[in-house]
Enzyme design. Structure first.
Site, PDB file in Angstrom:
ATOM      1  N   ASP A  96      16.156  -1.265 -14.049  1.00 53.28           N
ATOM      2  CA  ASP A  96      15.157  -1.527 -15.090  1.00 53.28           C
ATOM      3  C   ASP A  96      14.082  -0.463 -15.247  1.00 53.28           C
ATOM      4  OD1 ASP A  96      13.673  -1.776 -12.804  1.00 53.28           O
ATOM      5  OD2 ASP A  96      13.681  -3.965 -12.808  1.00 53.28           O
ATOM      6  N   GLU A 118      23.283  -3.835 -11.416  1.00 54.73           N
ATOM      7  CA  GLU A 118      22.136  -4.749 -11.222  1.00 54.73           C
ATOM      8  C   GLU A 118      21.690  -5.315 -12.570  1.00 54.73           C
ATOM      9  OE1 GLU A 118      19.056  -3.965  -7.934  1.00 54.73           O
ATOM     10  OE2 GLU A 118      17.802  -4.282  -9.678  1.00 54.73           O
ATOM     11  N   GLU A 132       9.333  -3.094 -16.900  1.00 55.46           N
ATOM     12  CA  GLU A 132      10.714  -3.277 -16.425  1.00 55.46           C
ATOM     13  C   GLU A 132      11.456  -4.423 -17.108  1.00 55.46           C
ATOM     14  OE1 GLU A 132       8.081  -2.811 -14.472  1.00 55.46           O
ATOM     15  OE2 GLU A 132       8.492  -1.031 -13.271  1.00 55.46           O
ATOM     16  N   HIS A 205       2.962  -0.685  -5.644  1.00 53.83           N
ATOM     17  CA  HIS A 205       2.997   0.421  -6.606  1.00 53.83           C
ATOM     18  C   HIS A 205       3.084  -0.006  -8.058  1.00 53.83           C
ATOM     19  CE1 HIS A 205       7.183   0.070  -7.943  1.00 53.83           C
ATOM     20  NE2 HIS A 205       7.453  -0.345  -6.729  1.00 53.83           N
ATOM     21  N   ARG A 207       2.964  -0.797 -11.855  1.00 54.16           N
ATOM     22  CA  ARG A 207       2.073  -0.326 -12.916  1.00 54.16           C
ATOM     23  C   ARG A 207       1.035  -1.390 -13.280  1.00 54.16           C
ATOM     24  NH1 ARG A 207       3.017   4.381 -16.358  1.00 54.16           N
ATOM     25  NH2 ARG A 207       4.648   5.167 -15.006  1.00 54.16           N
ATOM     26  N   HIS A 238       2.921   5.074  -1.814  1.00 57.42           N
ATOM     27  CA  HIS A 238       3.573   5.712  -2.956  1.00 57.42           C
ATOM     28  C   HIS A 238       2.848   7.023  -3.274  1.00 57.42           C
ATOM     29  CE1 HIS A 238       5.010   6.202  -7.095  1.00 57.42           C
ATOM     30  NE2 HIS A 238       5.863   5.206  -6.901  1.00 57.42           N
TER      31      HIS A 238
HETATM   32  C1  UD1 Z   1       8.805   3.838 -11.254  1.00 54.56           C
HETATM   33  C2  UD1 Z   1       9.446   2.778 -12.151  1.00 54.56           C
HETATM   34  C3  UD1 Z   1       9.396   1.419 -11.485  1.00 54.56           C
HETATM   35  C4  UD1 Z   1       9.963   1.462 -10.078  1.00 54.56           C
HETATM   36  C5  UD1 Z   1       9.273   2.574  -9.295  1.00 54.56           C
HETATM   37  C6  UD1 Z   1       9.883   2.707  -7.912  1.00 54.56           C
HETATM   38  C7  UD1 Z   1       9.199   2.998 -14.573  1.00 54.56           C
HETATM   39  C8  UD1 Z   1       8.306   2.835 -15.741  1.00 54.56           C
HETATM   40  N1  UD1 Z   1       8.688   2.702 -13.392  1.00 54.56           N
HETATM   41  O1  UD1 Z   1       7.436   3.499 -11.157  1.00 54.56           O
HETATM   42  O2  UD1 Z   1      10.152   0.502 -12.254  1.00 54.56           O
HETATM   43  O3  UD1 Z   1       9.705   0.226  -9.452  1.00 54.56           O
HETATM   44  O4  UD1 Z   1       9.433   3.812  -9.981  1.00 54.56           O
HETATM   45  O5  UD1 Z   1       9.090   3.423  -7.037  1.00 54.56           O
HETATM   46  O6  UD1 Z   1      10.325   3.414 -14.729  1.00 54.56           O
HETATM   47  N2  UD1 Z   1       5.069  10.638  -7.947  1.00 54.56           N
HETATM   48  C9  UD1 Z   1       5.174  11.827  -7.231  1.00 54.56           C
HETATM   49  N3  UD1 Z   1       6.350  12.103  -6.593  1.00 54.56           N
HETATM   50  C10 UD1 Z   1       7.417  11.275  -6.610  1.00 54.56           C
HETATM   51  C11 UD1 Z   1       7.304  10.065  -7.328  1.00 54.56           C
HETATM   52  C12 UD1 Z   1       6.132   9.773  -8.000  1.00 54.56           C
HETATM   53  O7  UD1 Z   1       4.219  12.595  -7.163  1.00 54.56           O
HETATM   54  O8  UD1 Z   1       8.444  11.583  -5.996  1.00 54.56           O
HETATM   55  C13 UD1 Z   1       3.797  10.328  -8.653  1.00 54.56           C
HETATM   56  C14 UD1 Z   1       3.605  11.175  -9.929  1.00 54.56           C
HETATM   57  O9  UD1 Z   1       2.260  11.491 -10.040  1.00 54.56           O
HETATM   58  C15 UD1 Z   1       4.017  10.198 -11.038  1.00 54.56           C
HETATM   59  C16 UD1 Z   1       3.533   8.868 -10.451  1.00 54.56           C
HETATM   60  O10 UD1 Z   1       3.818   8.952  -9.051  1.00 54.56           O
HETATM   61  O11 UD1 Z   1       3.420  10.535 -12.273  1.00 54.56           O
HETATM   62  C17 UD1 Z   1       4.164   7.623 -11.026  1.00 54.56           C
HETATM   63  O12 UD1 Z   1       5.589   7.719 -11.078  1.00 54.56           O
HETATM   64  P1  UD1 Z   1       6.409   6.845 -12.185  1.00 54.56           P
HETATM   65  O13 UD1 Z   1       7.852   7.062 -11.995  1.00 54.56           O
HETATM   66  O14 UD1 Z   1       5.831   7.077 -13.523  1.00 54.56           O
HETATM   67  O15 UD1 Z   1       5.993   5.355 -11.826  1.00 54.56           O
HETATM   68  P2  UD1 Z   1       6.346   4.463 -10.563  1.00 54.56           P
HETATM   69  O16 UD1 Z   1       5.170   3.581 -10.318  1.00 54.56           O
HETATM   70  O17 UD1 Z   1       6.860   5.286  -9.456  1.00 54.56           O
HETATM   71  N1  UDP Z   2      11.592   2.330   0.540  1.00 54.56           N
HETATM   72  C1  UDP Z   2      11.732   3.533   1.237  1.00 54.56           C
HETATM   73  N2  UDP Z   2      10.634   4.126   1.772  1.00 54.56           N
HETATM   74  C2  UDP Z   2       9.387   3.595   1.644  1.00 54.56           C
HETATM   75  C3  UDP Z   2       9.242   2.388   0.907  1.00 54.56           C
HETATM   76  C4  UDP Z   2      10.360   1.785   0.360  1.00 54.56           C
HETATM   77  O1  UDP Z   2      12.851   4.041   1.391  1.00 54.56           O
HETATM   78  O2  UDP Z   2       8.428   4.175   2.170  1.00 54.56           O
HETATM   79  C5  UDP Z   2      12.806   1.704  -0.058  1.00 54.56           C
HETATM   80  C6  UDP Z   2      13.018   0.224   0.172  1.00 54.56           C
HETATM   81  O3  UDP Z   2      13.774  -0.019   1.335  1.00 54.56           O
HETATM   82  C7  UDP Z   2      13.768  -0.198  -1.084  1.00 54.56           C
HETATM   83  C8  UDP Z   2      13.249   0.734  -2.151  1.00 54.56           C
HETATM   84  O4  UDP Z   2      12.647   1.830  -1.464  1.00 54.56           O
HETATM   85  O5  UDP Z   2      15.159   0.052  -0.946  1.00 54.56           O
HETATM   86  C9  UDP Z   2      12.244   0.049  -3.024  1.00 54.56           C
HETATM   87  O6  UDP Z   2      11.642   1.000  -3.833  1.00 54.56           O
HETATM   88  P1  UDP Z   2      10.289   0.750  -4.608  1.00 54.56           P
HETATM   89  O7  UDP Z   2       9.505  -0.296  -3.934  1.00 54.56           O
HETATM   90  O8  UDP Z   2       9.670   2.094  -4.795  1.00 54.56           O
HETATM   91  O9  UDP Z   2      10.783   0.300  -6.057  1.00 54.56           O
HETATM   92  P2  UDP Z   2      11.243  -1.105  -6.679  1.00 54.56           P
HETATM   93  O10 UDP Z   2      12.305  -1.677  -5.844  1.00 54.56           O
HETATM   94  O11 UDP Z   2      10.008  -1.942  -6.788  1.00 54.56           O
HETATM   95  O12 UDP Z   2      11.723  -0.731  -8.043  1.00 54.56           O
END
Ligand code: UD1
Ligand code: UDP
Length: 366
Positions: A96, A118, A132, A205, A207, A238
């Protein structure tokens, strides 16, 4: 030979799709291509490395503080060329995220089949989780193959009018990974710091939680630590800079909280196994925790994972400071409440989802 392209972009998609990439690559009926959008960077690379997956394409779209507009526009523009170039028979997406939604939209525009891994999770509240719930409903309009993790998700899709021939119950590919990661003799320097304390493992984490909600969650955690001498908190944080700022403002230098960098999935699963309670707003963790029998207080008002609630492992506590504190205190003080939630069960299949998906594609992808 059928060409399958697998597209993902964030950590959780990678954790659940890399095992599938590796299974499909072993099948000589398929030509497998991997395209990552790079919606995440470091957190994605961590997972690719663990599963030895080297993408054929990386759209590298991530930037700090990216908005939904940034992610959407950049993926849509860049993926067009990749899809036109490869002309896959099917594209597989997961769950999602915005990567998932936009990739499916691009496939729709180019008349390419979509397989949704999924599929069928729902809260039916379009604003929660945001964005999502919209993303997964939108993908379901487009998708040709729907790999539902459970019967509950299959029923959601049927209710929405998806053809029953397009829906397959496979279990969740997360469990395929979990089977190989948790080790009895695992150790980590942080476990020495924990000593005999009970560990609360925290992740947050979402949004819709960024801002006041996150502040409330962190303040509740501070109150819990102040009440219980034998409790310490580990928080693999995160990489989102906004989350980091709020965490450092609320937690300051509390010596009973370790804020650490995101853990490799191998380490994270073992931290889950060592924890006493998990506090999280994550989706994937709600699927993994029932297998490990770890009580999870879910820091959200809705969940698309009712299976874990039914199994008794998950409890929705929302983001109200007092409610989180009260529910956590109850679990820490009352062993019968704790035992009620800590029974191991596995509503998400037996760790063979990837093999099932490969077989379904072998038999049905025309
Ligand atoms: C995204 C997904 C969310 C998922 C989550 C898993 C969307 C809208 N959101 O949210 O569904 O649950 O990933 O973690 O698709 N950043 C880094 N390095 C990284 C990753 C993130 O610096 O490797 C920082 C960046 O500043 C980025 C911010 O995190 O702009 C947010 O990342 P983003 O993918 O937009 O949102 P998530 O909250 O991670
Ligand atoms: N996870 C990880 N390292 C971390 C935190 C979470 O590998 O420090 C794994 C966790 O086991 C799960 C996945 O990341 O498999 C969940 O990711 P996240 O919470 O970022 O996203 P969501 O599932 O909410 O989309």
């Amino acid at each position: 030979m059928k060409k399958i392209m697998i597209v993902f972009g964030t950590r959780p998609e990678a954790i659940k799709m890399c095992p599938l990439v590796n299974v499909l690559k072993c099948n000589n009926r398929f030509d497998v291509k991997v395209c990552v959008t790079g919606q995440h960077k470091e957190m994605l690379n961590q997972v690719l490395k663990i599963f030895n997956v080297v993408p054929d394409y990386n759209l590298s779209i991530m930037k700090d503080n990216q908005t939904l507009f940034d992610i959407t526009v950049n993926i849509l523009n860049k993926i067009k060329e990749v899809l036109n170039n490869e002309k896959p028979d099917i594209v597989l997406v997961h769950g999602d995220t915005t990567t998932t939604f936009v990739t499916s939209l691009a496939c729709f525009y180019l008349n390419i089949k979509v397989g949704h891994v999924e599929a069928g999770l729902r809260t039916y509240n379009i604003k929660s989780p945001f964005p999502e719930e919209f993303n997964r409903q939108a993908v379901s309009i487009i998708s040709d193959f729907n790999f539902a993790p459970t019967l509950t998700s299959k029923k959601n899709l049927l209710k929405e009018g998806k053809k029953k021939e397009s829906i397959y119950v496979t279990g969740n590919t997360a469990i395929d990974a979990l089977k190989t990661t948790v080790k009895k003799d695992y150790s980590h320097p942080i476990f020495e710091w924990l000593g005999n304390s009970r560990m609360i493992l925290l992740t947050a984490h979402r949004r819709e939680n960024i801002g006041e909600n996150l502040k409330n969650i962190f303040e509740a955690v501070n109150n819990i630590i102040a009440t219980f001498n034998d409790v310490k908190v580990v928080y693999p944080i995160h990489l989102n800079p906004v989350i980091r700022k709020i965490a450092h403002e609320v937690f300051k230098d509390n010596d009973k909280i370790k804020i650490i960098e995101p853990l490799d999935v191998l380490d994270f699963h073992n931290f889950m196994a060592k924890s006493y309670i998990i506090l999280t707003d994550s989706g994937g963790i709600q699927e993994e925790a029932p297998s490990l029998g770890k009580p999870v207080l879910v820091l959200r008002d809705t969940t698309e994972r009712p299976e874990g609630i039914k199994a008794g492992t998950l409890k929705l506590v929302g983001t109200n400071k007092n409610t989180i504190y009260k529910e956590c205190k109850k679990l820490l003080e009352d062993i019968s409440e704790y035992n009620k939630m800590s029974k191991a069960s596995n509503p998400y299949g037996n760790g063979t989802a990837c093999k099932k998906i490969a077989k379904i594609l072998e038999d049905n992808l025309k």
